[in-house]
Design an enzyme around this catalytic site. Structure first.
Site, PDB file in Angstrom:
ATOM      1  N   ASP A 164     -10.654 -20.644 -29.892  1.00 28.53           N
ATOM      2  CA  ASP A 164     -11.619 -20.944 -28.835  1.00 28.53           C
ATOM      3  C   ASP A 164     -11.961 -19.720 -27.980  1.00 28.53           C
ATOM      4  OD1 ASP A 164     -13.175 -22.615 -27.150  1.00 28.53           O
ATOM      5  OD2 ASP A 164     -11.489 -22.864 -25.779  1.00 28.53           O
ATOM      6  N   ASN A 420       0.230 -18.937 -30.932  1.00 24.99           N
ATOM      7  CA  ASN A 420      -0.336 -19.947 -30.028  1.00 24.99           C
ATOM      8  C   ASN A 420      -0.778 -21.155 -30.840  1.00 24.99           C
ATOM      9  OD1 ASN A 420      -1.541 -20.798 -27.353  1.00 24.99           O
ATOM     10  ND2 ASN A 420      -3.350 -20.900 -28.675  1.00 24.99           N
ATOM     11  N   GLU A 421      -0.224 -22.299 -30.505  1.00 29.96           N
ATOM     12  CA  GLU A 421      -0.686 -23.571 -31.052  1.00 29.96           C
ATOM     13  C   GLU A 421      -0.811 -23.577 -32.573  1.00 29.96           C
ATOM     14  OE1 GLU A 421      -4.076 -25.073 -28.935  1.00 29.96           O
ATOM     15  OE2 GLU A 421      -2.834 -25.524 -27.193  1.00 29.96           O
ATOM     16  N   ASN A 475       1.398 -26.235 -24.152  1.00 32.66           N
ATOM     17  CA  ASN A 475      -0.005 -26.308 -23.728  1.00 32.66           C
ATOM     18  C   ASN A 475      -0.370 -27.785 -23.692  1.00 32.66           C
ATOM     19  OD1 ASN A 475      -0.005 -23.559 -23.939  1.00 32.66           O
ATOM     20  ND2 ASN A 475      -1.468 -23.419 -25.626  1.00 32.66           N
ATOM     21  N   TYR A 477      -2.946 -31.013 -22.110  1.00 32.19           N
ATOM     22  CA  TYR A 477      -4.230 -31.360 -21.476  1.00 32.19           C
ATOM     23  C   TYR A 477      -4.319 -32.847 -21.185  1.00 32.19           C
ATOM     24  CZ  TYR A 477      -5.581 -26.576 -22.299  1.00 32.19           C
ATOM     25  OH  TYR A 477      -5.638 -25.200 -22.261  1.00 32.19           O
ATOM     26  N   TYR A 481      -8.325 -33.622 -22.427  1.00 31.79           N
ATOM     27  CA  TYR A 481      -8.629 -33.972 -23.821  1.00 31.79           C
ATOM     28  C   TYR A 481      -8.082 -35.356 -24.166  1.00 31.79           C
ATOM     29  CZ  TYR A 481     -10.054 -29.139 -24.654  1.00 31.79           C
ATOM     30  OH  TYR A 481     -10.706 -27.936 -24.611  1.00 31.79           O
ATOM     31  N   GLU A 514      -0.289 -23.646 -20.728  1.00 33.05           N
ATOM     32  CA  GLU A 514      -1.713 -23.986 -20.544  1.00 33.05           C
ATOM     33  C   GLU A 514      -1.797 -25.387 -19.976  1.00 33.05           C
ATOM     34  OE1 GLU A 514      -4.443 -23.639 -23.859  1.00 33.05           O
ATOM     35  OE2 GLU A 514      -3.624 -21.681 -24.418  1.00 33.05           O
ATOM     36  N   TRP A 559      -4.550 -22.732 -17.448  1.00 32.46           N
ATOM     37  CA  TRP A 559      -5.607 -22.265 -18.348  1.00 32.46           C
ATOM     38  C   TRP A 559      -6.933 -22.506 -17.661  1.00 32.46           C
ATOM     39  CZ3 TRP A 559      -5.217 -19.169 -22.276  1.00 32.46           C
ATOM     40  CH2 TRP A 559      -6.316 -19.001 -23.136  1.00 32.46           C
TER      41      TRP A 559
END
Ligand code: GCB
Length: 605
Positions: A164, A420-421, A475, A477, A481, A514, A559
């Site tokens: 992203d 990352n992820e 991370n 959300y 999300y 994040e 983030w």
């Protein structure tokens, strides 16, 4: 590899400035010793994309050339000449006067080559760099890449970035020529400061690498200066271990840097000299805490990007200084170099400013399907083919080697993030990552903690790799999300997940690396509306409440520091808007809340 420096034995010549630039698909038809035709001017260091005011060039996928000429002063003719790139994104073939002198893959780490035999001191030299911004299933970052030849033989290339952020490319960091003695020079330096348990004595060891055809009669001498430039240690010939009593410690937001000077001699003649700053501090993970100098440290800060208007991902000293000052003014103490190694200059600045860094590789996109729609995700039925589809192991090893090699001496670096992820919920993930963790542990002289940043699909139930990490970095959300705008549910679920992690790994510290919500600066609403500044404020208030209830919680890195450019997509409004600052570094409302919160939380307890 050493960072370039001018001193009594070395000269550095900058090749920054305006270069000739051109896209050339049929690269085989061009001889790199010839002048480019139909070129545009682009500035270096910077990405080419946002300088050219041409959408076709901005979004170009494939090959492109950079070129400039340079003249060397005759006074340097008795020296060895090196050409060094801070980075070249993502793959580069380098030619001096038509001769290939270097090839490097990976867009975020430096490389250099000796060009003594390729240059002239009597006429201008031509430097041509062929670059590619193609990312595929063997590269890091990962891209989904396709190319097709049409009936006329023209190649059409398509790249879907599996991450992203905009695929900014070009010569993003400084290019220099540097010189050193032909007889012998220092080519690397590892400084290992180790504190005793009472923190009142430091053993500082040096590993000095010398480049010379004939190693006989060479000797080096180390001198250590404190921050007031007072000489505190002088070594005998080749002495590599020093004991400093009552050393000044490098502390978060209170940096103290010593300078080591290494002189290289042959029979009394000084052949080379190099000065390197270093800090003395101890980093440990113990009993669920992250300790710096034996005190529990709490990470407050942000994931960032190297991203700014016009420069793209190009090195920008002004934004770097401003960003650090904005963070410090809020009481923040740390950053993560999401999702690639940042410029060497930024790392030096963090050393100087006492900013604590989680230093991340380019291990991003290691998940076969990357998307933002998590609403229908069911971990029980989800099929993931990451480790059949992707072949990134070699690139991953390379970036770990190059990152640790480059940043091993930095006091600011307290932990390496290897990815990352990634798809760490996939049962094959452990076999992929275990050797990479072993590699990183074996390479780092300071044996810093290691982590890998966990995606929300990798829960305490599904994750396969958390035994490998020293710190659980999440991370998450919730409220964005997933459970969009339902902050009550988001609060319950995020707290529950953190408690589950803690129960599973009672001795591992946990932090968020994040969390955030897209927020369009200037958008307001009375009710809870996504994208408004009030929504962002309420979200951070809610998440802060959660953090304060978890014992082993050692940090909050939100983030993102600032809005940044991404590929286009219906989830993106001219880029990612999760910044607490907009792209111009103007604050959104929530900066006041975070400043108030962070200034009250001590850095060390
Ligand atoms: C993530 C990624 C980051 C994205 C962010 C987002 O999990 O690590 O690169 O920008 O989410 O905003 O979706």
């Amino acid at each position: 590899m050493l960072y370039p420096q001018t001193n009594s034995c070395r000269s550095v010549l900058s090749l920054d400035g305006n270069w000739r630039f051109r896209i050339k698909e049929d690269r085989e038809s061009y001889d790199p010793k010839d002048p480019l035709d139909h070129w545009l001017s682009v500035a270096v260091p910077a990405s080419f994309n946002d300088q050219v005011a041409d959408p076709a060039i901005r979004n170009h996928v494939g090959y492109f050339y950079y070129q400039r000429d340079f003249t060397l002063p005759k006074t340097l003719a008795d020296q060895d000449i090196f050409l060094r790139f801070g980075s070249a994104t993502h793959q580069a073939w380098v030619y001096v006067n038509g001769q290939e002198v270097a090839h490097h893959r990976g867009g975020f780490t430096p490389f250099e080559c000796k060009i003594t035999d390729a240059v002239s001191f009597t006429k201008p030299n031509r430097l041509t760099v062929l670059l590619s911004n193609i990312l595929d299933h063997t590269t890091l970052p990962v891209g989904h890449y396709r190319e097709e030849k049409d009936d006329q033989g023209k190649i059409h290339r398509d790249l879907d970035e599996n991450f992203d952020f905009f695929n900014y490319a070009g010569l993003n960091r400084s290019i220099v020529i540097y010189t050193s003695s032909k007889a012998a020079c220092l080519s690397d330096l590892t400084i290992l400061p180790e504190l005793n348990d009472s923190l009142d004595q430091a053993k500082v060891s040096f590993d000095v690498t010398i480049d010379s055809q004939a190693k006989e009669d060479l000797s080096y001498q180390v001198k250590i200066y404190d921050q007031a430039e007072k000489l505190v240690a002088v070594g005998a010939a080749n002495e590599s271990k020093f004991y400093l009593d009552q050393p000044h410690l490098w502390q978060p937001l209170n940096a103290y840097l010593y300078t080591a000077q290494v002189d290289l001699y042959r029979e009394g003649e000084l052949l080379d000299t190099y000065s390197q700053e270093f800090g003395i501090r101890k980093v440990e993970v113990k009993d669920g805490q992250f300790l710096i100098n034996q005190e529990p440290f709490y990470f407050k800060g942000c994931g960032k990007h190297e991203d700014s208007y016009a420069h793209g991902r190009g090195y920008d000293p002004v934004y770097n200084v401003l960003d650090i000052n904005l963070l410090k003014s809020m009481g923040a103490n740390s950053i993560r170099t999401s999702h690639y190694p940042y410029s060497e200059e930024m790392m030096r600045l963090c050393d100087r400013e006492g900013i604590v860094v989680i230093d991340e590789t380019t291990g991003v996109g290691i998940m076969s399907s990357f998307g933002f729609n998590m609403s229908n995700f069911d971990p029980k039925t989800y099929r993931d083919d990451t480790f059949q589809e992707l072949d990134t192991q070699a690139a991953h090893e390379q970036v770990i080697r190059e990152l640790i090699q480059r940043d091993k001496n930095h006091a600011c670096v307290v932990m390496w993030s290897l990815a990352n992820e990634a798809a760490t919920f996939n049962p094959e993930a452990h076999d992929y990552f275990a050797p990479l963790f072993d590699l990183a542990r074996s390479l780092d002289p300071q044996k810093r903690p290691l982590t890998m940043i966990n995606i929300l699909l990798s829960t305490p139930e599904t994750d396969q790799c958390s035994d490998l990490v020293d710190v659980i970095c999440l991370n998450r959300y919730y409220g964005w999300y997933t459970q969009t705008a339902n902050f009550d549910l988001a609060e319950d679920l995020s707290l529950k997940e953190l408690q589950d992690w803690q129960a599973l790994y009672p001795d591992k510290p946990i932090m968020y690396t994040e969390y955030g919500v897209d927020t369009v600066a200037g958008l307001h609403a009375i009710e809870r509306q996504p994208f408004t500044e009030e929504f962002q404020w309420d979200y951070y208030v809610m998440m802060s409440r959660v953090f304060d209830q978890v014992d082993n919680f050692v940090g909050e890195q939100l983030w993102n520091f600032a809005d940044f450019q991404t590929k286009v997509g219906v989830q993106r409004v001219q880029g990612n808007k999760k910044g607490i600052f907009n792209r111009a570094r103007e604050p959104k409302m929530v900066v006041r809340f975070l400043k108030d919160r962070w200034q009250k939380i001590p850095n060390l307890n």
